[in-house]
Design a protein around this motif. Structure first.
Motif, PDB file in Angstrom:
ATOM      1  N   ALA A  55      -1.109   4.038  -3.717  1.00  0.00           N
ATOM      2  CA  ALA A  55      -2.000   3.614  -2.639  1.00  0.00           C
ATOM      3  C   ALA A  55      -1.246   3.238  -1.371  1.00  0.00           C
ATOM      4  CB  ALA A  55      -2.849   2.433  -3.112  1.00  0.00           C
ATOM      5  N   ALA A  56       0.094   3.187  -1.425  1.00  0.00           N
ATOM      6  CA  ALA A  56       0.904   2.846  -0.245  1.00  0.00           C
ATOM      7  C   ALA A  56       1.860   3.980   0.103  1.00  0.00           C
ATOM      8  CB  ALA A  56       1.678   1.559  -0.495  1.00  0.00           C
ATOM      9  N   SER A  57       1.572   5.183  -0.399  1.00  0.00           N
ATOM     10  CA  SER A  57       2.497   6.300  -0.205  1.00  0.00           C
ATOM     11  C   SER A  57       2.648   6.705   1.252  1.00  0.00           C
ATOM     12  CB  SER A  57       2.034   7.506  -1.030  1.00  0.00           C
ATOM     13  OG  SER A  57       0.713   7.880  -0.663  1.00  0.00           O
ATOM     14  N   GLU A  58       1.654   6.348   2.087  1.00  0.00           N
ATOM     15  CA  GLU A  58       1.771   6.697   3.507  1.00  0.00           C
ATOM     16  C   GLU A  58       2.816   5.845   4.228  1.00  0.00           C
ATOM     17  OE1 GLU A  58      -0.752   3.123   3.399  1.00  0.00           O
ATOM     18  OE2 GLU A  58      -0.620   4.968   2.208  1.00  0.00           O
ATOM     19  N   GLN A  59       3.239   4.755   3.594  1.00  0.00           N
ATOM     20  CA  GLN A  59       4.200   3.859   4.240  1.00  0.00           C
ATOM     21  C   GLN A  59       5.603   4.460   4.290  1.00  0.00           C
ATOM     22  OE1 GLN A  59       4.029   0.251   5.050  1.00  0.00           O
ATOM     23  NE2 GLN A  59       2.157  -0.432   4.075  1.00  0.00           N
ATOM     24  N   LEU A  60       5.965   5.214   3.269  1.00  0.00           N
ATOM     25  CA  LEU A  60       7.329   5.734   3.179  1.00  0.00           C
ATOM     26  C   LEU A  60       7.282   7.084   2.464  1.00  0.00           C
ATOM     27  CD1 LEU A  60      10.089   4.450   4.038  1.00  0.00           C
ATOM     28  CD2 LEU A  60      10.472   3.980   1.622  1.00  0.00           C
ATOM     29  N   SER A  61       7.882   8.096   3.065  1.00  0.00           N
ATOM     30  CA  SER A  61       7.886   9.430   2.466  1.00  0.00           C
ATOM     31  C   SER A  61       8.777   9.458   1.231  1.00  0.00           C
ATOM     32  CB  SER A  61       8.384  10.465   3.479  1.00  0.00           C
ATOM     33  OG  SER A  61       9.769  10.276   3.730  1.00  0.00           O
ATOM     34  N   SER A  62       8.575  10.453   0.391  1.00  0.00           N
ATOM     35  CA  SER A  62       9.396  10.585  -0.810  1.00  0.00           C
ATOM     36  C   SER A  62      10.862  10.777  -0.456  1.00  0.00           C
ATOM     37  CB  SER A  62       8.895  11.766  -1.652  1.00  0.00           C
ATOM     38  OG  SER A  62       7.578  11.529  -2.115  1.00  0.00           O
ATOM     39  N   ALA A  63      11.122  11.548   0.613  1.00  0.00           N
ATOM     40  CA  ALA A  63      12.510  11.777   1.028  1.00  0.00           C
ATOM     41  C   ALA A  63      13.160  10.483   1.491  1.00  0.00           C
ATOM     42  CB  ALA A  63      12.560  12.822   2.146  1.00  0.00           C
ATOM     43  N   ASP A  64      12.428   9.696   2.292  1.00  0.00           N
ATOM     44  CA  ASP A  64      12.986   8.429   2.776  1.00  0.00           C
ATOM     45  C   ASP A  64      13.191   7.449   1.621  1.00  0.00           C
ATOM     46  OD1 ASP A  64      13.059   9.270   5.404  1.00  0.00           O
ATOM     47  OD2 ASP A  64      11.042   8.500   5.860  1.00  0.00           O
ATOM     48  N   ALA A  65      12.245   7.450   0.671  1.00  0.00           N
ATOM     49  CA  ALA A  65      12.397   6.565  -0.490  1.00  0.00           C
ATOM     50  C   ALA A  65      13.594   6.988  -1.329  1.00  0.00           C
ATOM     51  CB  ALA A  65      11.122   6.603  -1.330  1.00  0.00           C
ATOM     52  N   GLY A  66      13.803   8.295  -1.457  1.00  0.00           N
ATOM     53  CA  GLY A  66      14.959   8.778  -2.205  1.00  0.00           C
ATOM     54  C   GLY A  66      16.270   8.393  -1.550  1.00  0.00           C
ATOM     55  N   ASN A  67      16.327   8.516  -0.214  1.00  0.00           N
ATOM     56  CA  ASN A  67      17.539   8.114   0.507  1.00  0.00           C
ATOM     57  C   ASN A  67      17.814   6.627   0.347  1.00  0.00           C
ATOM     58  OD1 ASN A  67      17.981  10.714   1.454  1.00  0.00           O
ATOM     59  ND2 ASN A  67      16.806  10.374   3.336  1.00  0.00           N
ATOM     60  N   LEU A  68      16.743   5.838   0.403  1.00  0.00           N
ATOM     61  CA  LEU A  68      16.890   4.392   0.264  1.00  0.00           C
ATOM     62  C   LEU A  68      17.399   4.043  -1.141  1.00  0.00           C
ATOM     63  CD1 LEU A  68      16.332   1.851   2.006  1.00  0.00           C
ATOM     64  CD2 LEU A  68      14.106   1.710   0.882  1.00  0.00           C
ATOM     65  N   ALA A  69      16.817   4.677  -2.139  1.00  0.00           N
ATOM     66  CA  ALA A  69      17.250   4.417  -3.512  1.00  0.00           C
ATOM     67  C   ALA A  69      18.710   4.801  -3.710  1.00  0.00           C
ATOM     68  CB  ALA A  69      16.365   5.191  -4.493  1.00  0.00           C
ATOM     69  N   GLN A  70      19.120   5.927  -3.118  1.00  0.00           N
ATOM     70  CA  GLN A  70      20.502   6.362  -3.293  1.00  0.00           C
ATOM     71  C   GLN A  70      21.480   5.443  -2.585  1.00  0.00           C
ATOM     72  OE1 GLN A  70      21.130   8.830  -5.458  1.00  0.00           O
ATOM     73  NE2 GLN A  70      23.191   7.976  -5.297  1.00  0.00           N
ATOM     74  N   GLN A  71      21.084   4.917  -1.421  1.00  0.00           N
ATOM     75  CA  GLN A  71      21.958   3.975  -0.719  1.00  0.00           C
ATOM     76  C   GLN A  71      22.209   2.734  -1.572  1.00  0.00           C
ATOM     77  OE1 GLN A  71      20.404   2.286   2.869  1.00  0.00           O
ATOM     78  NE2 GLN A  71      22.270   1.146   3.330  1.00  0.00           N
ATOM     79  N   ILE A  72      21.157   2.237  -2.203  1.00  0.00           N
ATOM     80  CA  ILE A  72      21.304   1.044  -3.040  1.00  0.00           C
ATOM     81  C   ILE A  72      22.194   1.332  -4.235  1.00  0.00           C
ATOM     82  CG2 ILE A  72      20.055  -0.614  -4.467  1.00  0.00           C
ATOM     83  CD1 ILE A  72      17.631  -0.156  -2.585  1.00  0.00           C
TER      84      ILE A  72
END
Length: 453
Positions: A55-72
């Motif tokens: 329900a909050a998928s419009e907040q962050l794209s899958s690509a941006d979420a993937g980049n964020l996860a990889q940075q962490i």
């Protein structure tokens, strides 16, 4: 976006890069199901650092979420991020999520257009969490989460949980895609390895420069103690000398020799702590010897004078307020106690800095080990609160560079599986929160508990 690379051999680095690519392609940020219970979010965070609610998928794209996860993951830090819809229940949300996830770490939640975070105190002090949250308020989701992550991974302690290393590769990612990602990362591996080596050399240069500047001050301390020994004019065979006096004198001489040897062998700023600890021991031995020779009661063991340890052991605690700071009790020598009582300034130990002569507590991080040797036993945080050095020593990044063991400035851990066994008292709220009103800027940060959620 910054990424923290762990120093390792070239083959190991290349292998880690390939595995990272496979993890992103095969797992990525954990996809959410229609069930958005806290337990579902927690299960997802145990597998990946980023969870995006459908329900909050419009907040962050899958690509941006993937980049964020990889940075962490690259930073190897226990940072957990959940993006939830605005209507998600907020009562005790952080406490419930931390309990269900069961991993010590820093938890950040973007809830609609609101943002807050909580952390186990061993990972990040509550004030640091609060400051980081405040610094990103009002930003859009992508910028807010990226900026928060950039700052958090460089200031928090602990390591990524082992549960992130497990992955289910049955998600339909093609073999061709996996091989392609591996080839691309291997091609860039040499460049990444070169970056790691440059960063390591730069860090080593900074540490050497800090030690050399610190060496000047420590040599002054050693010289001052040697002069005290010369002025003592004590002879083990003099009339009236007994075995206790001779033992005191021998301990003082041993401390002097130990300080010189330890400083000669020091390779890093944190090695200086043993030097100043030896000097503190030696000065106390001389104080005891003086009391024996004069027939006075033996003194109690007290820390040295806060304003300048060369003044010798303190005789009392006296109130003192640094410029723009909060009042506190500090150990003082007899002369500085008199000065403070008369409304005069104490005689403060100043050292050379790039900005001229400054008190040692405003001179840079390398003076933490120097002060730690003199003021051990956990009293140092209270003495340095509100000073530049105290602020530096309160961060995990400082402990990584200059060592820990300074009382409340001690070691930082995280990423361990604790289940529900954690002290909710560590998570004291700083006001505000998702239930605290105030719209998007609710002044959060701090702990999981204490009301507000």
């Amino acid at each position: 976006m910054k990424a923290v690379l762990r120093t390792r051999s070239l083959p190991g680095l290349l292998l880690a890069l390939v595995l990272a690519a496979l993890t992103v392609l095969s797992v990525g940020p954990t996809p959410a199901s229609a069930d958005t219970s806290v337990s579902t979010v927690a299960q997802a965070l145990r597998k990946s650092p980023v969870y995006i609610d459908p329900a909050a998928s419009e907040q962050l794209s899958s690509a941006d979420a993937g980049n964020l996860a990889q940075q962490i993951k690259d930073a190897d830090k226990p940072l957990f991020i959940a993006v939830l819809p605005a209507g998600y229940p907020t009562e005790d949300l952080f406490t419930k999520l931390r309990t269900a996830t069961g991993i010590t770490g820093l938890y950040a939640i973007r809830l609609g257009d609101r943002f807050d975070a909580r952390a186990d105190a061993v990972v990040m002090p509550p004030t640091a969490v609060r400051n980081l949250v405040t610094s990103v308020q009002g930003e859009d989701a992508k910028a807010q989460l990226n900026d928060f992550t950039d700052s958090a991974v460089t200031n928090m302690g602990g390591s990524a949980p082992s549960t992130w290393n497990t992955s289910d590769t049955s998600g339909g990612v093609s073999t061709t895609a996996l091989i392609t990602a591996g080839v691309v990362l291997v091609a860039g591996g040499a460049g990444a390895y070169g970056l790691v080596r440059r960063n390591r050399r730069r860090h080593e240069r900074e540490q050497r420069a800090a030690l050399e500047r610190l060496r000047v001050v420590v040599d002054e301390d050693i010289t001052a103690f040697g002069e005290e020994l010369d002025r003592l004019d004590f002879h083990p065979a003099e009339p009236g000398a007994d075995d206790a006096m001779r033992a005191d004198y021998e301990r003082a001489l041993d401390s002097y020799d130990q300080a010189k040897t330890s400083m000669a062998e020091a390779a890093r700023p944190e090695d200086v702590r043993g030097v100043t600890q030896a000097l503190e021991d030696g000065r106390f031995s001389l104080t005891v010897l003086a009391a024996r020779r004069e027939g006075r009661p033996l003194p109690e063991r007290r820390p040295p004078c806060f304003f300048d340890p060369r003044h010798g052991p303190s005789v009392a605690d006296a109130p003192w307020t640094p410029p723009a700071g909060a009042p506190r009790e500090v150990p003082v020598c007899a002369a500085d106690r008199t000065r403070l009582a008369d409304g005069r300034d104490p005689v403060i130990r100043e050292v050379d800095t790039d900005y001229g002569r400054r008190p040692y507590w405003d001179a840079g991080p390398a003076y933490g080990p120097w002060a730690g040797g003199y003021f051990g036993g956990g009293i140092l945080p209270g003495l340095l609160v509100g000073t530049l050095l105290g602020s530096m020593m309160a961060t995990p990044a400082y402990a990584a560079d200059y060592g820990s063991g300074y009382g409340d400035f001690g070691a930082y851990e995280g990423g361990d599986l604790s289940g529900a066994d954690f002290d909710s008292g560590d998570f004291g709220s700083f006001g505000g929160g998702f239930d605290g009103g105030g719209g998007g800027d609710f002044g959060g940060g701090g702990g999981f508990d204490g009301g507000g959620f």
